[in-house]
Motif scaffolding. Sequence first.
Motif, PDB file in Angstrom:
ATOM      1  N   CYS A  10       0.831  -1.211   0.000  1.00  0.00           N
ATOM      2  CA  CYS A  10       0.000   0.000   0.000  1.00  0.00           C
ATOM      3  C   CYS A  10       0.865   1.260   0.000  1.00  0.00           C
ATOM      4  N   SER A  11       0.822   2.017  -1.089  1.00  0.00           N
ATOM      5  CA  SER A  11       1.637   3.237  -1.185  1.00  0.00           C
ATOM      6  C   SER A  11       1.135   4.313  -0.216  1.00  0.00           C
ATOM      7  N   SER A  12      -0.164   4.388   0.003  1.00  0.00           N
ATOM      8  CA  SER A  12      -0.695   5.359   0.972  1.00  0.00           C
ATOM      9  C   SER A  12      -0.229   5.027   2.385  1.00  0.00           C
ATOM     10  N   LYS A  17       3.193   6.380   7.064  1.00  0.00           N
ATOM     11  CA  LYS A  17       4.264   6.024   8.004  1.00  0.00           C
ATOM     12  C   LYS A  17       5.440   6.996   7.870  1.00  0.00           C
ATOM     13  N   LYS A  18       5.768   7.365   6.652  1.00  0.00           N
ATOM     14  CA  LYS A  18       6.859   8.324   6.423  1.00  0.00           C
ATOM     15  C   LYS A  18       6.525   9.658   7.091  1.00  0.00           C
ATOM     16  N   TRP A  19       5.297  10.112   6.913  1.00  0.00           N
ATOM     17  CA  TRP A  19       4.879  11.379   7.506  1.00  0.00           C
ATOM     18  C   TRP A  19       4.962  11.302   9.032  1.00  0.00           C
ATOM     19  N   LEU A  20       4.449  10.234   9.613  1.00  0.00           N
ATOM     20  CA  LEU A  20       4.502  10.078  11.071  1.00  0.00           C
ATOM     21  C   LEU A  20       5.945  10.040  11.560  1.00  0.00           C
ATOM     22  N   ASP A  21       6.804   9.334  10.839  1.00  0.00           N
ATOM     23  CA  ASP A  21       8.219   9.263  11.213  1.00  0.00           C
ATOM     24  C   ASP A  21       8.875  10.640  11.139  1.00  0.00           C
ATOM     25  N   ILE A  89     -10.321  -6.456   2.945  1.00  0.00           N
ATOM     26  CA  ILE A  89     -11.461  -5.601   2.600  1.00  0.00           C
ATOM     27  C   ILE A  89     -11.409  -4.249   3.309  1.00  0.00           C
ATOM     28  N   LEU A  90     -10.509  -4.125   4.288  1.00  0.00           N
ATOM     29  CA  LEU A  90     -10.381  -2.848   4.981  1.00  0.00           C
ATOM     30  C   LEU A  90      -9.692  -1.828   4.089  1.00  0.00           C
ATOM     31  N   LYS A  91     -10.176  -0.599   4.156  1.00  0.00           N
ATOM     32  CA  LYS A  91      -9.501   0.506   3.480  1.00  0.00           C
ATOM     33  C   LYS A  91      -8.177   0.723   4.204  1.00  0.00           C
ATOM     34  N   ARG A  92      -7.200   1.305   3.485  1.00  0.00           N
ATOM     35  CA  ARG A  92      -5.885   1.464   4.092  1.00  0.00           C
ATOM     36  C   ARG A  92      -5.250   2.792   3.692  1.00  0.00           C
ATOM     37  N   PRO A  93      -4.415   3.311   4.563  1.00  0.00           N
ATOM     38  CA  PRO A  93      -4.210   2.891   5.940  1.00  0.00           C
ATOM     39  C   PRO A  93      -5.363   3.351   6.807  1.00  0.00           C
ATOM     40  N   ILE A  94      -5.491   2.742   7.951  1.00  0.00           N
ATOM     41  CA  ILE A  94      -6.410   3.235   8.974  1.00  0.00           C
ATOM     42  C   ILE A  94      -5.531   3.653  10.142  1.00  0.00           C
ATOM     43  N   ILE A  95      -5.603   4.933  10.479  1.00  0.00           N
ATOM     44  CA  ILE A  95      -4.812   5.501  11.570  1.00  0.00           C
ATOM     45  C   ILE A  95      -5.794   5.872  12.664  1.00  0.00           C
ATOM     46  N   VAL A  96      -5.575   5.350  13.854  1.00  0.00           N
ATOM     47  CA  VAL A  96      -6.541   5.577  14.929  1.00  0.00           C
ATOM     48  C   VAL A  96      -5.812   5.765  16.256  1.00  0.00           C
ATOM     49  N   ASP A  97      -6.363   6.646  17.078  1.00  0.00           N
ATOM     50  CA  ASP A  97      -5.915   6.768  18.465  1.00  0.00           C
ATOM     51  C   ASP A  97      -7.159   6.862  19.334  1.00  0.00           C
ATOM     52  N   GLU A  98      -6.988   7.261  20.567  1.00  0.00           N
ATOM     53  CA  GLU A  98      -8.146   7.246  21.466  1.00  0.00           C
ATOM     54  C   GLU A  98      -9.200   8.303  21.140  1.00  0.00           C
ATOM     55  N   LYS A  99      -8.860   9.311  20.318  1.00  0.00           N
ATOM     56  CA  LYS A  99      -9.788  10.403  20.030  1.00  0.00           C
ATOM     57  C   LYS A  99     -10.254  10.487  18.584  1.00  0.00           C
ATOM     58  N   MET A 101      -9.764   9.136  14.104  1.00  0.00           N
ATOM     59  CA  MET A 101      -9.377   8.142  13.113  1.00  0.00           C
ATOM     60  C   MET A 101      -9.274   8.817  11.761  1.00  0.00           C
ATOM     61  N   GLN A 102      -8.308   8.356  10.984  1.00  0.00           N
ATOM     62  CA  GLN A 102      -8.197   8.784   9.590  1.00  0.00           C
ATOM     63  C   GLN A 102      -8.097   7.535   8.741  1.00  0.00           C
ATOM     64  N   VAL A 103      -8.887   7.507   7.686  1.00  0.00           N
ATOM     65  CA  VAL A 103      -8.847   6.387   6.745  1.00  0.00           C
ATOM     66  C   VAL A 103      -8.251   6.908   5.448  1.00  0.00           C
ATOM     67  N   GLY A 104      -7.225   6.232   4.965  1.00  0.00           N
ATOM     68  CA  GLY A 104      -6.514   6.704   3.794  1.00  0.00           C
ATOM     69  C   GLY A 104      -5.474   7.722   4.213  1.00  0.00           C
ATOM     70  N   TYR A 105      -4.701   8.180   3.254  1.00  0.00           N
ATOM     71  CA  TYR A 105      -3.679   9.189   3.539  1.00  0.00           C
ATOM     72  C   TYR A 105      -4.107  10.507   2.947  1.00  0.00           C
ATOM     73  N   ASN A 106      -4.146  11.514   3.800  1.00  0.00           N
ATOM     74  CA  ASN A 106      -4.448  12.867   3.375  1.00  0.00           C
ATOM     75  C   ASN A 106      -3.458  13.776   4.086  1.00  0.00           C
ATOM     76  N   ASP A 107      -2.646  14.496   3.305  1.00  0.00           N
ATOM     77  CA  ASP A 107      -1.572  15.309   3.850  1.00  0.00           C
ATOM     78  C   ASP A 107      -2.060  16.345   4.861  1.00  0.00           C
ATOM     79  N   GLU A 108      -3.240  16.871   4.667  1.00  0.00           N
ATOM     80  CA  GLU A 108      -3.776  17.883   5.589  1.00  0.00           C
ATOM     81  C   GLU A 108      -4.400  17.230   6.826  1.00  0.00           C
ATOM     82  N   GLU A 109      -5.224  16.218   6.609  1.00  0.00           N
ATOM     83  CA  GLU A 109      -5.956  15.607   7.720  1.00  0.00           C
ATOM     84  C   GLU A 109      -5.059  14.870   8.699  1.00  0.00           C
ATOM     85  N   ILE A 110      -3.938  14.337   8.234  1.00  0.00           N
ATOM     86  CA  ILE A 110      -3.053  13.572   9.113  1.00  0.00           C
ATOM     87  C   ILE A 110      -2.427  14.459  10.189  1.00  0.00           C
TER      88      ILE A 110
END
Length: 148
Positions: A10-12, A17-21, A89-99, A101-110
Amino acid sequence: MITIYTTPSCSSCRKAKKWLDEHNVVYEERNLFNHRISNFDIDMMLEHAENGFDDIISTRSKIFKEKDLDVEDMSVSELKNFIIDNPSILKRPIIVDEKRMQVGYNDEEIRVFIPKKLRDFIMSSNIYKEDDSEYQTVLEQYFNNDAK
């Protein structure tokens, strides 16, 4: 703690992961093909989903088409079990914490996953969104000062 659900091809996922790093955001990666997803994982995703399963599953995926499934005809437990057995069948990536969630990669929303201290530093620097080099400079200043 941030959890990111990914797959190797998955390129997204790689972008996220690169952005988070780059922003020194600590996360736990769960490769959907190596880590068996659980009811807990699905419940955590659904807790943050505005549209329930529609936010996290791709009904256009190959397996949905092959099995000719209709999400509307499935109970919640049937759908959860189907996801557990067919995590692709899950969309990717799914980024979630306790507050949130973001589905997919979006440079602004992340950016919601940036720690508050760093967000405040970025906002106080009065940089323009369009100027990526200035943004990178501000990040370097923050991390250099934070390391001291």
